[in-house]
Design an enzyme around this catalytic site. Structure first.
Site, PDB file in Angstrom:
ATOM      1  N   ASP A 290       0.860  -2.953   5.977  1.00  0.00           N
ATOM      2  CA  ASP A 290       0.328  -3.697   7.043  1.00  0.00           C
ATOM      3  C   ASP A 290       1.031  -3.375   8.311  1.00  0.00           C
ATOM      4  OD1 ASP A 290      -0.588  -5.988   8.334  1.00  0.00           O
ATOM      5  OD2 ASP A 290      -0.459  -7.182   6.494  1.00  0.00           O
ATOM      6  N   ARG A 292       0.339  -5.181  11.006  1.00  0.00           N
ATOM      7  CA  ARG A 292       0.078  -6.390  11.875  1.00  0.00           C
ATOM      8  C   ARG A 292       1.105  -6.994  12.503  1.00  0.00           C
ATOM      9  NH1 ARG A 292      -4.188  -9.444   8.147  1.00  0.00           N
ATOM     10  NH2 ARG A 292      -2.615  -8.824   6.608  1.00  0.00           N
TER      11      ARG A 292
END
Length: 358
Positions: A290, A292
């Protein structure tokens, strides 16, 4: 001197120029080296770079592991580029599309010793430009071309450590199916990256915990109704719940594909079609599980005047990140919708490898 400071680009602005240059295949001057993204490199520029000296390919440890290349620098590998290597060879190392068809691309000789920060900086820039994390490095000529964007490796490496600042751009009433009392706010980051949106339902009381959702953009799920994920149903369900309660805020964050961008997300989808799960596909591309930055959500909530939320999420990482950045999560509200035979394996992987509570 003051005029130069006022009119010339700041370090943040130069970093954004560097990202734009890499997306167009233009090299950037990175602490005395030329760095260019492999994905957008042209044959002509490759030959021009080769004439400057030995080439080094920087890739992530994730990608190097797939290629069975030695990793001496923990998170990155610096691969010596053979003198006869062409653009097809470089792109085969950067892009895993043909890994199963052509599994052996070596032998690959990795550099050992010396400073790997230039390689890290180049990869960080490529990632932030939503390109494949693979960059070519070579000594810059002396004097270096004056029209190239010039940044330091330290600037590239520390850019993500500095929280983005956001300015409200515009807002207007938008009646929606979920709630006629809707309002859309547009926020622009100071680093020139994509804008993010806040959908406010009703008139939430800023002194009380607000029903909130941090929703990462998903073109395939939100717009096309893709059945490969649960994003579209989660978006609809979250807005509907806010409409029923009469108040809420949904932050629509432009971090497609867990932060790797739509193009790389489609590359990951292609790898999933070959049998890899969502995490394995990201790793083969050279990305982390991930990528983000949920600090954006905390910053936007504060801009809107919220300090406490009832967070609609199945992802404990969102709760931890918000709390670490000054937003009190008084309740985690489950959002278990959109499960089907098409995304059962995907959701199982999110639960097993990413800690989602499903």
């Amino acid at each position: 001197m003051s005029g130069e400071f006022t009119l010339g680009p700041s370090p943040t602005e130069r970093l954004n120029r560097a990202r734009a240059d890499l997306r167009m295949g233009v090299p950037v001057l990175l602490s005395g080296r030329l760095a260019v993204a492999v994905e957008t490199l042209s044959p002509e520029r490759l030959e021009a770079l080769r004439a400057l000296g030995p080439l080094v390919l920087a890739i992530t440890e994730r990608r190097a592991s797939t290629l069975k290349a030695r990793v001496y620098d923990a998170d990155v590998a610096r691969i010596k580029v053979p003198a006869d290597a062409d653009l097809r060879w470089l792109r085969a190392l950067a892009d895993p599309a043909d890994d199963l068809r052509v599994p052996m691309k070596g032998p690959l000789e990795a550099l050992r010793g010396g400073d790997a920060d230039l390689a890290r900086a180049a990869i960080r820039l490529a990632k932030s430009a939503q390109l494949l994390p693979a960059a070519l490095l070579v000594e810059a000529p002396d004097p270096a071309p004056a029209d190239l964007t010039c940044i330091s490796a330290e600037e590239a490496l520390t850019a993500s450590d500095i929280p983005q600042a956001f300015a409200p751009v515009s807002a207007a009433r938008v009646p929606m199916r979920a709630a006629e009392a809707g309002r859309l706010h547009i926020f622009r980051p100071d680093d020139g990256a994509e804008e993010h949106y806040a959908i406010e339902i009703g008139q939430p009381d800023r002194s009380k915990p607000v029903l909130a959702r941090l929703h990462s953009a998903c073109f395939t799920g939100d717009v096309l109704g893709s059945l490969k994920c649960d994003c579209g149903p989660q978006l609809d369900a979250a807005l509907t719940m806010m409409g029923h309660e009469g108040a809420g805020v949904l932050l629509y964050l432009n971090q497609e594909g867990r932060g790797i961008g739509l193009a790389n997300k489609m590359r990951a989808y292609s790898l999933q079609d070959q049998g890899f799960d969502t995490v394995e596909a990201n790793h083969r591309l050279g990305f982390e599980d991930d990528e983000r930055d949920f600090r954006i959500g905390a910053a936007l909530l504060k801009k809107l005047g919220f300090s406490k939320v009832r967070l609609l999420t199945n992802n404990p990482a969102k709760v931890k990140m918000l709390e670490a950045n000054g937003i009190e999560v008084v309740e985690r509200v489950p959002l278990k919708v959109g499960m089907s035979r098409h995304n059962a394996a995907y959701l199982a992987t999110k639960a097993e490898k990413s800690g989602h509570i499903l």
